[in-house]
Design an enzyme around this catalytic site. Structure first.
Site, short mmCIF file in Angstrom:
data_model
loop_
_atom_site.label_atom_id
_atom_site.label_comp_id
_atom_site.label_asym_id
_atom_site.label_seq_id
_atom_site.Cartn_x
_atom_site.Cartn_y
_atom_site.Cartn_z
N ASP A 30 -42.70 5.33 5.39
CA ASP A 30 -41.32 5.36 4.90
C ASP A 30 -41.25 4.68 3.53
O ASP A 30 -41.89 3.65 3.29
CB ASP A 30 -40.40 4.63 5.89
CG ASP A 30 -38.94 4.97 5.65
OD1 ASP A 30 -38.36 5.67 6.50
OD2 ASP A 30 -38.38 4.55 4.61
N ILE A 31 -40.47 5.25 2.66
CA ILE A 31 -40.37 4.73 1.29
C ILE A 31 -39.62 3.39 1.24
O ILE A 31 -39.80 2.61 0.30
CB ILE A 31 -39.73 5.79 0.37
CG1 ILE A 31 -40.14 5.60 -1.07
CG2 ILE A 31 -38.22 5.84 0.53
CD1 ILE A 31 -39.83 6.79 -1.97
N ASN A 86 -32.50 9.19 14.55
CA ASN A 86 -31.08 9.25 14.21
C ASN A 86 -30.66 10.72 14.17
O ASN A 86 -31.36 11.54 13.56
CB ASN A 86 -30.84 8.60 12.85
CG ASN A 86 -31.15 7.11 12.88
OD1 ASN A 86 -30.87 6.43 13.85
ND2 ASN A 86 -31.76 6.61 11.82
N GLY A 92 -26.08 8.21 12.13
CA GLY A 92 -26.62 7.53 10.96
C GLY A 92 -27.75 8.28 10.28
O GLY A 92 -28.47 7.70 9.46
N GLN A 93 -27.89 9.57 10.59
CA GLN A 93 -28.98 10.33 9.96
C GLN A 93 -28.65 10.58 8.49
O GLN A 93 -27.52 10.95 8.15
CB GLN A 93 -29.15 11.68 10.69
CG GLN A 93 -30.34 12.48 10.18
CD GLN A 93 -30.56 13.76 10.99
OE1 GLN A 93 -29.80 14.09 11.91
NE2 GLN A 93 -31.61 14.49 10.64
N HIS A 99 -36.94 13.74 12.21
CA HIS A 99 -38.03 12.78 12.04
C HIS A 99 -37.92 11.70 13.09
O HIS A 99 -36.81 11.34 13.51
CB HIS A 99 -38.01 12.15 10.63
CG HIS A 99 -36.68 11.64 10.21
ND1 HIS A 99 -35.70 12.47 9.69
CD2 HIS A 99 -36.14 10.40 10.24
CE1 HIS A 99 -34.63 11.75 9.42
NE2 HIS A 99 -34.87 10.49 9.75
N HIS A 101 -38.78 7.78 13.50
CA HIS A 101 -39.22 6.54 12.87
C HIS A 101 -40.16 5.84 13.86
O HIS A 101 -39.81 5.65 15.03
CB HIS A 101 -38.03 5.59 12.64
CG HIS A 101 -36.98 6.11 11.70
ND1 HIS A 101 -36.84 5.62 10.41
CD2 HIS A 101 -36.01 7.03 11.86
CE1 HIS A 101 -35.81 6.23 9.83
NE2 HIS A 101 -35.30 7.08 10.68
P1 AMP Z 1 -32.59 8.62 8.63
O1 AMP Z 1 -31.51 7.64 8.30
O2 AMP Z 1 -33.00 8.56 10.09
O3 AMP Z 1 -32.25 10.03 8.19
O4 AMP Z 1 -33.87 8.12 7.87
C1 AMP Z 1 -34.38 8.70 6.72
C2 AMP Z 1 -35.56 7.88 6.30
O5 AMP Z 1 -36.27 8.61 5.32
C3 AMP Z 1 -35.18 6.54 5.68
O6 AMP Z 1 -35.82 5.48 6.41
C4 AMP Z 1 -35.72 6.65 4.25
O7 AMP Z 1 -36.22 5.44 3.75
C5 AMP Z 1 -36.80 7.70 4.41
N1 AMP Z 1 -37.14 8.44 3.19
C6 AMP Z 1 -36.26 9.08 2.38
N2 AMP Z 1 -36.93 9.66 1.37
C7 AMP Z 1 -38.24 9.40 1.56
C8 AMP Z 1 -39.43 9.72 0.85
N3 AMP Z 1 -39.41 10.46 -0.29
N4 AMP Z 1 -40.62 9.28 1.32
C9 AMP Z 1 -40.65 8.53 2.44
N5 AMP Z 1 -39.56 8.20 3.17
C10 AMP Z 1 -38.37 8.61 2.73
#
Ligand code: AMP
Ligand code: ZN
Length: 114
Positions: A30-31, A86, A92-93, A99, A101
């Site tokens: 995760d970024i 999420n 909260g998505q 995906h 986590h």
């Molecule tokens: P969600 O709130 O469940 O939709 O989580 C989305 C997740 O994607 C968050 O934890 C972000 O930090 C992660 N994310 C968004 N863009 C990227 C990216 N380019 N590379 C890695 N993780 C990302």
């Protein structure tokens, strides 16, 4: 999906720190990690969220869940880990490509009871 950030990662259009890759799944760091280990596990198929999943996705969803332990152990999380999915705005998505986590390290209980 042209504008989906995770589809762009699947296509290699934007980079990721990959930890796992096969015909169906991709996992990467995760970024914005919320713990020492924070992995995104995604299907290569664009599926916006669990709300869009149906019976045709049973095997894919099973494979995702079963992959979490293997990936967590490979990240050194031998003592356990947290999985979070999420779903939808109400859940909260923020990225609308399904995906899981995979989170671990020194994490607190998810629900505080004080
Ligand atoms: P969600 O709130 O469940 O939709 O989580 C989305 C997740 O994607 C968050 O934890 C972000 O930090 C992660 N994310 C968004 N863009 C990227 C990216 N380019 N590379 C890695 N993780 C990302
Ligand atoms: Zn997508």
């Amino acid at each position: 999906m042209d504008n989906c950030i995770f589809c762009k990662i699947v296509r290699g259009d934007i980079p990721c720190r990959k930890v796992y890759d096969d015909d169906d799944l991709l996992a990467f760091h995760d970024i914005h990690p919320v713990a020492q280990v924070h992995i995104m596990l995604i299907p290569k198929l664009h599926l916006a969220s669990l709300m869009e999943a149906n019976d045709s996705h049973t095997a894919l969803l099973g494979k995702m869940l079963l992959s979490t332990s293997k990936l967590a152990k490979e990240q050194g999380l031998n003592n356990g880990f947290r999985t979070v999915i999420n779903t939808g705005k109400g859940g909260g998505q923020e990225v609308f490509h399904l995906h899981i986590h995979i989170i671990g390290g020194n994490i607190p209980p998810m629900v505080r009871r004080d």
